[in-house]
Design an enzyme around this catalytic site. Structure first.
Site, short mmCIF file in Angstrom:
data_model
loop_
_atom_site.label_atom_id
_atom_site.label_comp_id
_atom_site.label_asym_id
_atom_site.label_seq_id
_atom_site.Cartn_x
_atom_site.Cartn_y
_atom_site.Cartn_z
N ARG A 44 35.23 -29.95 48.40
CA ARG A 44 35.95 -31.18 48.65
C ARG A 44 36.51 -31.74 47.34
O ARG A 44 37.35 -32.64 47.34
CB ARG A 44 34.98 -32.21 49.25
N GLY A 45 36.00 -31.19 46.25
CA GLY A 45 36.26 -31.79 44.93
C GLY A 45 37.71 -31.83 44.49
O GLY A 45 38.08 -32.65 43.65
N GLU A 99 41.64 -26.19 42.08
CA GLU A 99 40.21 -26.38 41.85
C GLU A 99 39.95 -27.69 41.10
O GLU A 99 40.82 -28.16 40.37
CB GLU A 99 39.68 -25.23 40.99
N ASP A 100 38.76 -28.23 41.25
CA ASP A 100 38.40 -29.42 40.47
C ASP A 100 37.97 -29.05 39.06
O ASP A 100 38.39 -29.64 38.08
CB ASP A 100 37.31 -30.26 41.18
N ASP A 103 33.72 -23.76 35.92
CA ASP A 103 32.48 -23.85 35.16
C ASP A 103 32.07 -22.42 34.76
O ASP A 103 32.62 -21.87 33.81
CB ASP A 103 31.44 -24.55 36.05
N PHE A 152 27.72 -32.83 32.43
CA PHE A 152 27.88 -32.94 33.88
C PHE A 152 28.75 -34.15 34.18
O PHE A 152 28.41 -35.28 33.85
CB PHE A 152 26.52 -33.06 34.59
P1 5GP Z 1 31.65 -22.23 39.07
O1 5GP Z 1 31.67 -21.27 40.20
O2 5GP Z 1 32.87 -22.18 38.18
O3 5GP Z 1 30.39 -22.13 38.26
O4 5GP Z 1 31.50 -23.65 39.69
C1 5GP Z 1 32.50 -24.42 40.14
C2 5GP Z 1 31.94 -25.55 40.96
O5 5GP Z 1 30.72 -26.09 40.41
C3 5GP Z 1 32.93 -26.69 40.95
O6 5GP Z 1 33.88 -26.54 41.96
C4 5GP Z 1 32.02 -27.89 41.12
O7 5GP Z 1 31.80 -28.12 42.49
C5 5GP Z 1 30.70 -27.49 40.48
N1 5GP Z 1 30.58 -28.06 39.11
C6 5GP Z 1 30.61 -27.40 37.95
N2 5GP Z 1 30.48 -28.23 36.90
C7 5GP Z 1 30.39 -29.48 37.42
C8 5GP Z 1 30.26 -30.80 36.85
O8 5GP Z 1 30.20 -31.02 35.63
N3 5GP Z 1 30.20 -31.83 37.73
C9 5GP Z 1 30.25 -31.66 39.07
N4 5GP Z 1 30.19 -32.76 39.83
N5 5GP Z 1 30.37 -30.44 39.65
C10 5GP Z 1 30.45 -29.37 38.82
#
Ligand code: 5GP
Length: 179
Positions: A44-45, A99-100, A103, A152
């Site tokens: 949803r981000g 994407e939001d 990470d 975070f």
């Molecule tokens: P990845 O697969 O790249 O590790 O993770 C991506 C998802 O992890 C993002 O779409 C988000 O939902 C969550 N995420 C990663 N870092 C953060 C952060 O600093 N804050 C929040 N709220 N969500 C995060």
């Protein structure tokens, strides 16, 4: 500033300015290729970012939504669970994935791979935020709003416990909220 926020990393004004620039860049790039992107936002981000960004994309785009989550306890990047799939086939389409935050990069890598497997012509990624220091898989977004440090963050779509997505800025969550 909300009481859960330690400090603001990206202000509302900075987000608006950056979205305008990104929208322009995306418009120019796709105009050069002569293709119109099918914009796919990850729930949803990415919703607030999508809403701000598409105002500045001067192409006759359509957009659609996907909701994915990773299977718990697996290290495999191919293993994502689709909670909500796209409404139409992506065969032959140019996908612009919204994407939001990138990470570890695992979500992006898995979704990109899945869209290509389903026959997408090409997949590009635009992410509001990028935490390059956290990357564990080899993938980069084509367009990034802001690189941020390993903190975070919440706001402008990003949640903690499904809250704070409505904050108009991106801020660091106070440690007291999750420790
Ligand atoms: P990845 O697969 O790249 O590790 O993770 C991506 C998802 O992890 C993002 O779409 C988000 O939902 C969550 N995420 C990663 N870092 C953060 C952060 O600093 N804050 C929040 N709220 N969500 C995060």
């Amino acid at each position: 500033m909300h009481k859960a926020v330690e400090k603001i990393l990206v202000s509302e004004e900075q987000i608006k300015e950056r979205c305008a620039a990104l929208g322009q860049e995306i418009t120019n790039d796709y105009q050069k290729t002569g293709r119109i992107p099918y914009v796919v936002a990850l729930l949803r981000g990415s919703v607030p970012f999508l809403a701000e960004l598409v105002k500045h994309i001067d192409l006759d785009i359509s957009f659609d939504f996907m909701d994915v989550s990773s299977y718990e306890g697996t290290e495999s990047i191919g293993d994502i669970k689709i909670n909500k799939d796209l409404e139409c086939s992506v065969k032959g389409l140019s996908i612009l994935l919204v994407e939001d935050i990138v990470d570890t990069g695992r979500t992006l890598k898995a979704v990109t791979k899945m869209l290509k497997n389903k026959g997408a012509n090409d997949v590009k990624v635009v992410s509001l935020l990028d935490k390059p220091s956290r990357r564990t898989v080899d993938i980069e977004a084509d367009y990034v709003g802001f690189e941020i440090p390993n903190e975070f963050v919440i706001g402008f779509g990003l949640d903690f416990d499904q809250k704070f997505r409505n904050l108009p800025y991106v801020g660091v969550l106070k440690k007291a909220f999750y420790q």
